[in-house]
Write a protein that holds these residues in place. Structure first.
Motif, PDB file in Angstrom:
ATOM      1  N   ASN A   1     -13.074   0.707  15.710  1.00 44.49           N
ATOM      2  CA  ASN A   1     -13.418  -0.160  14.577  1.00 44.49           C
ATOM      3  C   ASN A   1     -12.328  -0.259  13.521  1.00 44.49           C
ATOM      4  O   ASN A   1     -12.495  -0.961  12.531  1.00 44.49           O
ATOM      5  CB  ASN A   1     -14.692   0.363  13.886  1.00 44.49           C
ATOM      6  N   ILE A   2     -11.253   0.496  13.700  1.00 44.04           N
ATOM      7  CA  ILE A   2     -10.237   0.490  12.639  1.00 44.04           C
ATOM      8  C   ILE A   2      -9.189  -0.592  12.952  1.00 44.04           C
ATOM      9  O   ILE A   2      -8.501  -0.523  13.978  1.00 44.04           O
ATOM     10  CB  ILE A   2      -9.543   1.873  12.519  1.00 44.04           C
ATOM     11  N   PRO A   3      -9.041  -1.581  12.062  1.00 43.52           N
ATOM     12  CA  PRO A   3      -8.076  -2.651  12.326  1.00 43.52           C
ATOM     13  C   PRO A   3      -6.636  -2.120  12.411  1.00 43.52           C
ATOM     14  O   PRO A   3      -6.263  -1.189  11.684  1.00 43.52           O
ATOM     15  CB  PRO A   3      -8.218  -3.581  11.116  1.00 43.52           C
ATOM     16  N   THR A   4      -5.857  -2.742  13.298  1.00 41.74           N
ATOM     17  CA  THR A   4      -4.472  -2.306  13.498  1.00 41.74           C
ATOM     18  C   THR A   4      -3.675  -2.358  12.189  1.00 41.74           C
ATOM     19  O   THR A   4      -2.882  -1.452  11.894  1.00 41.74           O
ATOM     20  CB  THR A   4      -3.801  -3.165  14.596  1.00 41.74           C
ATOM     21  N   ASN A   5      -3.900  -3.385  11.372  1.00 40.83           N
ATOM     22  CA  ASN A   5      -3.089  -3.451  10.135  1.00 40.83           C
ATOM     23  C   ASN A   5      -3.474  -2.346   9.148  1.00 40.83           C
ATOM     24  O   ASN A   5      -2.625  -1.876   8.380  1.00 40.83           O
ATOM     25  CB  ASN A   5      -3.106  -4.848   9.488  1.00 40.83           C
ATOM     26  N   ALA A   6      -4.725  -1.883   9.194  1.00 45.03           N
ATOM     27  CA  ALA A   6      -5.108  -0.749   8.327  1.00 45.03           C
ATOM     28  C   ALA A   6      -4.409   0.522   8.818  1.00 45.03           C
ATOM     29  O   ALA A   6      -3.962   1.351   8.014  1.00 45.03           O
ATOM     30  CB  ALA A   6      -6.617  -0.557   8.344  1.00 45.03           C
ATOM     31  N   ILE A   7      -4.301   0.667  10.131  1.00 46.74           N
ATOM     32  CA  ILE A   7      -3.614   1.844  10.695  1.00 46.74           C
ATOM     33  C   ILE A   7      -2.143   1.841  10.264  1.00 46.74           C
ATOM     34  O   ILE A   7      -1.607   2.863   9.823  1.00 46.74           O
ATOM     35  CB  ILE A   7      -3.760   1.860  12.242  1.00 46.74           C
ATOM     36  N   CYS A   8      -1.507   0.665  10.357  1.00 44.68           N
ATOM     37  CA  CYS A   8      -0.085   0.573   9.949  1.00 44.68           C
ATOM     38  C   CYS A   8       0.050   0.909   8.467  1.00 44.68           C
ATOM     39  O   CYS A   8       0.943   1.675   8.070  1.00 44.68           O
ATOM     40  CB  CYS A   8       0.453  -0.836  10.200  1.00 44.68           C
ATOM     41  N   SER A   9      -0.831   0.357   7.651  1.00 44.92           N
ATOM     42  CA  SER A   9      -0.761   0.642   6.207  1.00 44.92           C
ATOM     43  C   SER A   9      -0.960   2.126   5.942  1.00 44.92           C
ATOM     44  O   SER A   9      -0.274   2.716   5.092  1.00 44.92           O
ATOM     45  CB  SER A   9      -1.855  -0.112   5.441  1.00 44.92           C
ATOM     46  N   GLY A  10      -1.904   2.733   6.667  1.00 41.74           N
ATOM     47  CA  GLY A  10      -2.184   4.161   6.476  1.00 41.74           C
ATOM     48  C   GLY A  10      -0.971   5.009   6.809  1.00 41.74           C
ATOM     49  O   GLY A  10      -0.651   5.973   6.099  1.00 41.74           O
ATOM     50  N   LEU A  11      -0.276   4.654   7.890  1.00 40.82           N
ATOM     51  CA  LEU A  11       0.913   5.418   8.296  1.00 40.82           C
ATOM     52  C   LEU A  11       1.989   5.348   7.220  1.00 40.82           C
ATOM     53  O   LEU A  11       2.579   6.364   6.831  1.00 40.82           O
ATOM     54  CB  LEU A  11       1.452   4.880   9.626  1.00 40.82           C
TER      55      LEU A  11
ATOM     56  N   ILE B   1       0.836  -1.198   0.000  1.00 42.48           N
ATOM     57  CA  ILE B   1       0.000   0.000   0.000  1.00 42.48           C
ATOM     58  C   ILE B   1       0.872   1.249   0.000  1.00 42.48           C
ATOM     59  O   ILE B   1       1.742   1.424   0.841  1.00 42.48           O
ATOM     60  CB  ILE B   1      -0.981  -0.006   1.182  1.00 42.48           C
ATOM     61  N   THR B   2       0.610   2.078  -0.989  1.00 44.42           N
ATOM     62  CA  THR B   2       1.247   3.397  -1.032  1.00 44.42           C
ATOM     63  C   THR B   2       0.101   4.403  -1.088  1.00 44.42           C
ATOM     64  O   THR B   2      -1.060   4.032  -1.251  1.00 44.42           O
ATOM     65  CB  THR B   2       2.088   3.562  -2.312  1.00 44.42           C
ATOM     66  N   PHE B   3       0.444   5.690  -1.002  1.00 43.14           N
ATOM     67  CA  PHE B   3      -0.605   6.704  -1.068  1.00 43.14           C
ATOM     68  C   PHE B   3      -1.308   6.649  -2.433  1.00 43.14           C
ATOM     69  O   PHE B   3      -2.522   6.816  -2.521  1.00 43.14           O
ATOM     70  CB  PHE B   3       0.005   8.087  -0.830  1.00 43.14           C
ATOM     71  N   GLU B   4      -0.532   6.378  -3.488  1.00 43.69           N
ATOM     72  CA  GLU B   4      -1.119   6.310  -4.840  1.00 43.69           C
ATOM     73  C   GLU B   4      -2.148   5.193  -4.954  1.00 43.69           C
ATOM     74  O   GLU B   4      -3.100   5.283  -5.720  1.00 43.69           O
ATOM     75  CB  GLU B   4      -0.021   6.080  -5.881  1.00 43.69           C
ATOM     76  N   TYR B   5      -1.953   4.133  -4.171  1.00 45.12           N
ATOM     77  CA  TYR B   5      -2.914   3.026  -4.173  1.00 45.12           C
ATOM     78  C   TYR B   5      -4.277   3.537  -3.699  1.00 45.12           C
ATOM     79  O   TYR B   5      -5.320   3.204  -4.265  1.00 45.12           O
ATOM     80  CB  TYR B   5      -2.374   1.923  -3.261  1.00 45.12           C
ATOM     81  N   TYR B   6      -4.273   4.376  -2.657  1.00 44.82           N
ATOM     82  CA  TYR B   6      -5.537   4.961  -2.180  1.00 44.82           C
ATOM     83  C   TYR B   6      -6.152   5.865  -3.252  1.00 44.82           C
ATOM     84  O   TYR B   6      -7.364   5.897  -3.424  1.00 44.82           O
ATOM     85  CB  TYR B   6      -5.303   5.801  -0.915  1.00 44.82           C
ATOM     86  N   VAL B   7      -5.289   6.625  -3.934  1.00 45.12           N
ATOM     87  CA  VAL B   7      -5.805   7.538  -4.970  1.00 45.12           C
ATOM     88  C   VAL B   7      -6.425   6.717  -6.113  1.00 45.12           C
ATOM     89  O   VAL B   7      -7.522   7.023  -6.587  1.00 45.12           O
ATOM     90  CB  VAL B   7      -4.688   8.484  -5.483  1.00 45.12           C
TER      91      VAL B   7
ATOM     92  N   ALA C   1       1.571   4.537   4.076  1.00 45.81           N
ATOM     93  CA  ALA C   1       1.080   5.175   2.837  1.00 45.81           C
ATOM     94  C   ALA C   1       1.248   6.695   2.906  1.00 45.81           C
ATOM     95  O   ALA C   1       1.717   7.313   1.945  1.00 45.81           O
ATOM     96  CB  ALA C   1      -0.382   4.807   2.610  1.00 45.81           C
ATOM     97  N   MET C   2       0.900   7.293   4.048  1.00 39.55           N
ATOM     98  CA  MET C   2       1.019   8.759   4.137  1.00 39.55           C
ATOM     99  C   MET C   2       2.470   9.217   3.968  1.00 39.55           C
ATOM    100  O   MET C   2       2.735  10.280   3.412  1.00 39.55           O
ATOM    101  CB  MET C   2       0.428   9.268   5.444  1.00 39.55           C
ATOM    102  N   ALA C   3       3.409   8.375   4.453  1.00 37.95           N
ATOM    103  CA  ALA C   3       4.825   8.743   4.315  1.00 37.95           C
ATOM    104  C   ALA C   3       5.270   8.701   2.853  1.00 37.95           C
ATOM    105  O   ALA C   3       6.293   9.283   2.504  1.00 37.95           O
ATOM    106  CB  ALA C   3       5.688   7.809   5.163  1.00 37.95           C
ATOM    107  N   THR C   4       4.509   7.999   2.002  1.00 36.43           N
ATOM    108  CA  THR C   4       4.906   7.892   0.579  1.00 36.43           C
ATOM    109  C   THR C   4       4.218   8.939  -0.295  1.00 36.43           C
ATOM    110  O   THR C   4       4.390   8.922  -1.516  1.00 36.43           O
ATOM    111  CB  THR C   4       4.557   6.504  -0.014  1.00 36.43           C
TER     112      THR C   4
END
Ligand code: MLT
Length: 242
Positions: free
Chosen positions: A157-167, A49-55, A169-172
């Motif tokens: 409700n936010i899974p820990t692995n989603a939080i890690c991915s989000g962190l 997961i990168t930020f572009e993946y979210y976009v 991703a934001m750095a990218t």
């Protein structure tokens, strides 16, 4: 028919954080409040997961819902996404609402803090949630029990692995500062005067660089302005849309 609004959520919450605004606006126009992959609680493969993946995910979301144009209202991480979405697909944007956010990307110190966040949430979820409460909610709102209950019910409700991915991703994410001068759609910039994460100075910088923009500063409000001051927030948004 009125142009729809797409609400883009902050980190580490999900689309549910927009419920008050969806209730307010859905009588008059279509509202969408998607949760990013993982933040909706569904199990997924998070390997790259990168930020572009979210976009990419959001562009596909707009296409799937046949949205030829929408207002994009993004708070913090949601604002980072709105800016990058605009850079990639300006033809899909009728206007921008940039709330408690900024155009710059993470510097080295910011990137290292993301990694600290990953470690904290993996080792001590309770501490991570408390740290988030302290950082995201303004001092004036911290006394409000309703806000505390709402915040806790969302973050739980936010899974820990989603939080890690989000962190990670934001750095990218890329820096949108240079792109601000290309924004030609009407833009509302909203910020809480007690926002410590993306302070008023960041909002002012965006306002100076976006031609057709208006800045609103909410008093006694922190980073999560739509949760802390739902009515005031929605009224400013309504004035802008009108
Ligand atoms: C958010 O509210 O989305 C986050 O605080 C943004 C960030 O950590 O940069």
């Amino acid at each position: 028919m009125k142009t729809p609004i797409v609400f883009l959520h902050a980190f580490p919450l999900n689309g549910e954080m927009w419920q008050a605004q969806v209730d307010f606006f859905s009588k008059e126009r279509e509202c969408y409040h998607p949760s990013l992959p993982g933040f909706d609680g569904a199990k997924r493969d998070y390997e790259s997961i990168t930020f572009e993946y979210y976009v990419d995910y959001l562009i596909t979301f707009l296409e799937k819902n046949k949205l030829s144009k929408a207002y994009w209202c993004g708070l913090s991480m949601g604002g980072y996404l709105a800016l990058r979405l605009f850079e990639r697909a300006p033809e899909l944007c009728a206007g921008l609402i940039l709330c408690d956010t900024k155009a710059g990307s993470d510097n080295n110190e910011g990137k290292l803090k993301r990694w600290q966040g990953v470690k904290t949430v993996q080792e001590n979820r309770e501490k991570f949630e408390l740290d988030m409460w302290g950082a995201l909610i303004g001092e004036s709102s911290q006394k409000d029990l309703n806000i505390k209950t709402k915040f806790n019910s969302l973050i739980k409700n936010i899974p820990t692995n989603a939080i890690c991915s989000g962190l990670v991703a934001m750095a990218t994410r890329t820096d949108s500062t240079e792109m601000l001068k290309n924004i030609s759609v009407p833009t509302l910039i909203l910020v809480g005067d007690e926002d410590k994460v993306t302070p008023v100075s960041e909002a002012t910088l965006m306002q100076k660089n976006i031609k057709n923009s208006k800045l609103v500063i909410l008093e006694k409000t922190g980073h999560l302005s739509n949760l802390e001051k739902p009515n005031e927030f929605s009224k400013h948004l309504q004035n802008f849309l009108d």
